[in-house]
Design a protein around this motif. Structure first.
Motif, PDB file in Angstrom:
ATOM      1  N   THR A  27       0.829  -1.163  -0.035  1.00 28.01           N
ATOM      2  CA  THR A  27       0.106   0.045   0.017  1.00 28.01           C
ATOM      3  C   THR A  27       0.736   1.322  -0.069  1.00 28.01           C
ATOM      4  O   THR A  27       2.079   1.194   0.273  1.00 28.01           O
ATOM      5  CB  THR A  27      -1.009   0.039   1.138  1.00 28.01           C
ATOM      6  OG1 THR A  27      -1.916   0.875   0.906  1.00 28.01           O
ATOM      7  CG2 THR A  27      -0.184   0.088   2.349  1.00 28.01           C
ATOM      8  N   GLU A  77      -2.389   4.146   4.033  1.00 24.09           N
ATOM      9  CA  GLU A  77      -2.266   2.916   4.927  1.00 24.09           C
ATOM     10  C   GLU A  77      -3.698   2.568   5.340  1.00 24.09           C
ATOM     11  O   GLU A  77      -3.529   1.595   6.267  1.00 24.09           O
ATOM     12  CB  GLU A  77      -1.235   3.501   6.050  1.00 24.09           C
ATOM     13  CG  GLU A  77      -1.602   4.679   6.820  1.00 24.09           C
ATOM     14  CD  GLU A  77      -0.248   5.320   7.452  1.00 24.09           C
ATOM     15  OE1 GLU A  77      -0.609   6.124   8.057  1.00 24.09           O
ATOM     16  OE2 GLU A  77       0.787   4.870   7.285  1.00 24.09           O
ATOM     17  N   ALA A  78      -4.810   3.173   5.238  1.00 20.37           N
ATOM     18  CA  ALA A  78      -5.888   2.687   5.714  1.00 20.37           C
ATOM     19  C   ALA A  78      -7.022   1.919   4.382  1.00 20.37           C
ATOM     20  O   ALA A  78      -7.946   1.708   4.773  1.00 20.37           O
ATOM     21  CB  ALA A  78      -6.886   4.036   5.991  1.00 20.37           C
ATOM     22  N   GLY A  79      -6.049   1.940   3.448  1.00 21.80           N
ATOM     23  CA  GLY A  79      -6.440   1.134   2.306  1.00 21.80           C
ATOM     24  C   GLY A  79      -6.632   2.139   1.075  1.00 21.80           C
ATOM     25  O   GLY A  79      -6.449   3.367   1.218  1.00 21.80           O
ATOM     26  N   THR A  84      -5.479  -1.789  -0.371  1.00 22.09           N
ATOM     27  CA  THR A  84      -4.330  -2.600  -0.252  1.00 22.09           C
ATOM     28  C   THR A  84      -4.254  -3.492  -1.656  1.00 22.09           C
ATOM     29  O   THR A  84      -5.201  -4.192  -2.098  1.00 22.09           O
ATOM     30  CB  THR A  84      -4.387  -3.727   0.775  1.00 22.09           C
ATOM     31  OG1 THR A  84      -4.403  -2.811   2.115  1.00 22.09           O
ATOM     32  CG2 THR A  84      -3.136  -4.379   0.986  1.00 22.09           C
ATOM     33  N   ASP A 112      -9.682  -3.058   2.042  1.00 20.20           N
ATOM     34  CA  ASP A 112      -9.294  -2.997   3.523  1.00 20.20           C
ATOM     35  C   ASP A 112      -7.884  -2.517   3.705  1.00 20.20           C
ATOM     36  O   ASP A 112      -7.109  -2.436   2.800  1.00 20.20           O
ATOM     37  CB  ASP A 112      -9.517  -4.505   3.851  1.00 20.20           C
ATOM     38  CG  ASP A 112     -10.727  -5.107   3.782  1.00 20.20           C
ATOM     39  OD1 ASP A 112     -11.587  -4.441   4.045  1.00 20.20           O
ATOM     40  OD2 ASP A 112     -10.523  -6.221   3.443  1.00 20.20           O
ATOM     41  N   ALA A 113      -7.582  -1.999   4.946  1.00 18.98           N
ATOM     42  CA  ALA A 113      -6.274  -1.674   5.346  1.00 18.98           C
ATOM     43  C   ALA A 113      -5.422  -2.687   5.410  1.00 18.98           C
ATOM     44  O   ALA A 113      -5.861  -4.060   5.534  1.00 18.98           O
ATOM     45  CB  ALA A 113      -6.261  -1.080   6.869  1.00 18.98           C
TER      46      ALA A 113
END
Length: 84
Positions: free
Chosen positions: A8, A13-15, A17, A51-52
């Motif tokens: 990522t 970084e929270a998505g 991915t 998703d993260a």
């Protein structure tokens, strides 16, 4: 496929991915809920989930994958996983 790379962008970084390339196991990609995307200008596809990375790593651990290594490459975070 015993090895898997996920990555990522640091600012994302929270998505989403990135969980695979166009040659990844379609069944595994389905389990992860990944969709195949092609970016304009690229002649290849990649699988992404919204998703993260932490959520993806948890899912992969439940499927028998273990993190072998993790690194930062420029503005990208990359995890290498292996399944026995």
């Amino acid at each position: 496929m015993p090895y898997l790379l996920i990555s990522t962008q640091i600012r994302l970084e929270a998505g989403p991915t990135m969980v695979g390339d166009e040659h990844s196991d379609p069944h595994l990609m389905s389990i992860l809920g990944a969709t195949k995307r092609s970016t304009l200008g690229n002649n290849f596809c990649e699988y992404y989930v919204n998703d993260a990375p932490r959520v993806v790593l948890d899912k992969l651990e439940s499927l028998g994958y273990r993190v072998v290594s993790m690194t930062g490459v420029g503005q990208t975070l990359v995890w290498c996983l292996h399944r026995e």
